[in-house]
Design a protein around this motif. Sequence first.
Motif, PDB file in Angstrom:
ATOM      1  N   ARG A 147      -2.871   7.700  -9.477  1.00  0.00           N
ATOM      2  CA  ARG A 147      -1.422   7.435  -9.598  1.00  0.00           C
ATOM      3  C   ARG A 147      -1.052   5.965  -9.387  1.00  0.00           C
ATOM      4  O   ARG A 147       0.083   5.577  -9.643  1.00  0.00           O
ATOM      5  N   TYR A 148      -1.981   5.163  -8.878  1.00  0.00           N
ATOM      6  CA  TYR A 148      -1.648   3.783  -8.499  1.00  0.00           C
ATOM      7  C   TYR A 148      -2.535   2.771  -9.219  1.00  0.00           C
ATOM      8  O   TYR A 148      -3.715   3.011  -9.434  1.00  0.00           O
ATOM      9  N   LYS A 149      -1.909   1.627  -9.559  1.00  0.00           N
ATOM     10  CA  LYS A 149      -2.687   0.535 -10.171  1.00  0.00           C
ATOM     11  C   LYS A 149      -3.507  -0.173  -9.100  1.00  0.00           C
ATOM     12  O   LYS A 149      -4.635  -0.562  -9.331  1.00  0.00           O
ATOM     13  N   ALA A 150      -2.901  -0.375  -7.938  1.00  0.00           N
ATOM     14  CA  ALA A 150      -3.585  -1.056  -6.829  1.00  0.00           C
ATOM     15  C   ALA A 150      -3.493  -0.155  -5.593  1.00  0.00           C
ATOM     16  O   ALA A 150      -2.688  -0.397  -4.680  1.00  0.00           O
ATOM     17  N   PRO A 151      -4.318   0.908  -5.549  1.00  0.00           N
ATOM     18  CA  PRO A 151      -4.181   1.889  -4.462  1.00  0.00           C
ATOM     19  C   PRO A 151      -4.356   1.314  -3.057  1.00  0.00           C
ATOM     20  O   PRO A 151      -3.722   1.790  -2.117  1.00  0.00           O
ATOM     21  N   PHE A 152      -5.186   0.268  -2.902  1.00  0.00           N
ATOM     22  CA  PHE A 152      -5.393  -0.306  -1.560  1.00  0.00           C
ATOM     23  C   PHE A 152      -4.096  -0.870  -0.978  1.00  0.00           C
ATOM     24  O   PHE A 152      -3.968  -1.000   0.232  1.00  0.00           O
ATOM     25  N   HIS A 153      -3.127  -1.203  -1.870  1.00  0.00           N
ATOM     26  CA  HIS A 153      -1.840  -1.752  -1.399  1.00  0.00           C
ATOM     27  C   HIS A 153      -0.697  -0.766  -1.592  1.00  0.00           C
ATOM     28  O   HIS A 153       0.211  -0.703  -0.772  1.00  0.00           O
ATOM     29  N   GLN A 154      -0.738   0.006  -2.702  1.00  0.00           N
ATOM     30  CA  GLN A 154       0.416   0.829  -3.071  1.00  0.00           C
ATOM     31  C   GLN A 154       0.356   2.277  -2.573  1.00  0.00           C
ATOM     32  O   GLN A 154       1.391   2.926  -2.476  1.00  0.00           O
ATOM     33  N   LEU A 155      -0.836   2.783  -2.297  1.00  0.00           N
ATOM     34  CA  LEU A 155      -0.983   4.210  -1.984  1.00  0.00           C
ATOM     35  C   LEU A 155      -0.080   4.613  -0.816  1.00  0.00           C
ATOM     36  O   LEU A 155      -0.072   3.969   0.216  1.00  0.00           O
ATOM     37  N   ARG A 156       0.684   5.679  -1.056  1.00  0.00           N
ATOM     38  CA  ARG A 156       1.563   6.199  -0.007  1.00  0.00           C
ATOM     39  C   ARG A 156       1.072   7.580   0.401  1.00  0.00           C
ATOM     40  O   ARG A 156       0.641   8.369  -0.436  1.00  0.00           O
ATOM     41  N   ILE A 157       1.163   7.865   1.683  1.00  0.00           N
ATOM     42  CA  ILE A 157       0.695   9.157   2.196  1.00  0.00           C
ATOM     43  C   ILE A 157       1.903   9.905   2.745  1.00  0.00           C
ATOM     44  O   ILE A 157       2.618   9.380   3.612  1.00  0.00           O
ATOM     45  N   GLN A 158       2.130  11.105   2.215  1.00  0.00           N
ATOM     46  CA  GLN A 158       3.223  11.944   2.716  1.00  0.00           C
ATOM     47  C   GLN A 158       2.689  12.764   3.893  1.00  0.00           C
ATOM     48  O   GLN A 158       1.926  13.691   3.703  1.00  0.00           O
ATOM     49  N   TYR A 159       3.088  12.400   5.086  1.00  0.00           N
ATOM     50  CA  TYR A 159       2.572  13.086   6.273  1.00  0.00           C
ATOM     51  C   TYR A 159       3.359  14.347   6.615  1.00  0.00           C
ATOM     52  O   TYR A 159       2.830  15.259   7.203  1.00  0.00           O
ATOM     53  N   GLY A 160       4.641  14.370   6.249  1.00  0.00           N
ATOM     54  CA  GLY A 160       5.472  15.494   6.678  1.00  0.00           C
ATOM     55  C   GLY A 160       5.569  15.477   8.194  1.00  0.00           C
ATOM     56  O   GLY A 160       5.696  14.420   8.811  1.00  0.00           O
TER      57      GLY A 160
ATOM     58  N   GLU B 284      -1.968   2.205   7.422  1.00  0.00           N
ATOM     59  CA  GLU B 284      -2.859   1.199   6.826  1.00  0.00           C
ATOM     60  C   GLU B 284      -4.324   1.639   6.950  1.00  0.00           C
ATOM     61  O   GLU B 284      -5.105   1.525   6.010  1.00  0.00           O
ATOM     62  N   GLU B 285      -4.680   2.167   8.111  1.00  0.00           N
ATOM     63  CA  GLU B 285      -6.051   2.649   8.327  1.00  0.00           C
ATOM     64  C   GLU B 285      -6.352   3.845   7.422  1.00  0.00           C
ATOM     65  O   GLU B 285      -7.401   3.901   6.778  1.00  0.00           O
ATOM     66  N   ASP B 286      -5.414   4.780   7.355  1.00  0.00           N
ATOM     67  CA  ASP B 286      -5.585   5.961   6.499  1.00  0.00           C
ATOM     68  C   ASP B 286      -5.763   5.548   5.037  1.00  0.00           C
ATOM     69  O   ASP B 286      -6.618   6.075   4.323  1.00  0.00           O
ATOM     70  N   ARG B 287      -4.906   4.612   4.581  1.00  0.00           N
ATOM     71  CA  ARG B 287      -4.967   4.145   3.189  1.00  0.00           C
ATOM     72  C   ARG B 287      -6.350   3.540   2.897  1.00  0.00           C
ATOM     73  O   ARG B 287      -6.965   3.847   1.879  1.00  0.00           O
ATOM     74  N   PHE B 288      -6.827   2.714   3.809  1.00  0.00           N
ATOM     75  CA  PHE B 288      -8.141   2.079   3.631  1.00  0.00           C
ATOM     76  C   PHE B 288      -9.250   3.143   3.557  1.00  0.00           C
ATOM     77  O   PHE B 288     -10.108   3.102   2.673  1.00  0.00           O
ATOM     78  N   LEU B 289      -9.221   4.102   4.482  1.00  0.00           N
ATOM     79  CA  LEU B 289     -10.254   5.144   4.518  1.00  0.00           C
ATOM     80  C   LEU B 289     -10.266   5.970   3.233  1.00  0.00           C
ATOM     81  O   LEU B 289     -11.326   6.245   2.665  1.00  0.00           O
ATOM     82  N   ILE B 290      -9.074   6.359   2.754  1.00  0.00           N
ATOM     83  CA  ILE B 290      -8.984   7.171   1.537  1.00  0.00           C
ATOM     84  C   ILE B 290      -9.478   6.388   0.328  1.00  0.00           C
ATOM     85  O   ILE B 290     -10.277   6.894  -0.467  1.00  0.00           O
ATOM     86  N   CYS B 291      -9.016   5.159   0.188  1.00  0.00           N
ATOM     87  CA  CYS B 291      -9.407   4.332  -0.970  1.00  0.00           C
ATOM     88  C   CYS B 291     -10.906   4.029  -0.966  1.00  0.00           C
ATOM     89  O   CYS B 291     -11.559   4.094  -2.010  1.00  0.00           O
ATOM     90  N   MET B 292     -11.446   3.692   0.203  1.00  0.00           N
ATOM     91  CA  MET B 292     -12.878   3.385   0.286  1.00  0.00           C
ATOM     92  C   MET B 292     -13.726   4.628   0.032  1.00  0.00           C
ATOM     93  O   MET B 292     -14.769   4.559  -0.619  1.00  0.00           O
TER      94      MET B 292
END
Length: 198
Positions: free
Chosen positions: A130-143, A153-161
């Motif tokens: 869904r993202y062109k630059a997931p390391f910067h743009q990825l959003r996580i819906q936590y609810g 930021e840590e979650d985004r890095f872990l998911i992308c890597m």
Amino acid sequence: FQVPRNPDLPNAAQVQKEEQKKIDESMPLNTEESEEKEKLLTQGFTNWNKRDFNQFIKANEKYGRDDIDNIAREVEGKSPEEVIEYSAVFWERCNELQDIERIMAQIERGEARIQRRISIKKALDAKIARYKAPFHQLRIQYGTNKGKNYTEEEDRFLICMLHKMGFDKENVYEELRQCVRNAPQFRFDWFIKSRTAM
């Protein structure tokens, strides 16, 4: 005080004694029966032992019953042709085994893990796509489930890597841990740097 023995339950010692008596008093095989026995012994999988069988079952659990190529690689000392032939007979006659329920439960647990990995990988691929630059743009819906441990930021890095390295790679979490330690943005983030692979 002695509890009386249940008369409906077989007495193991007595049963064994009777079985042994049958063996002791049995007639030896005649020539025709001996020939049939020898013929039967040459059929089937006489060069497969218990270790080969266990490797075969573990490989079915690890890869699923349909991945015969990987199953064949796991059974040491057997050619792919031998494993294919054995597998066909095993699945045709497995219900004759005494502990088939345990064996099938083991294989099905493994196959369920494989299916779960496949669905997680698909979800991860779809999320990242869904993202062109997931390391910067990825959003996580936590609810309401956001835990206190990792930051977004840590979650985004872990998911992308995890996606970049390959979710189903063998030692992916060890490598992911190393990536976290080398990432400049976590230089002073002692919490994430001290996490184990587990």
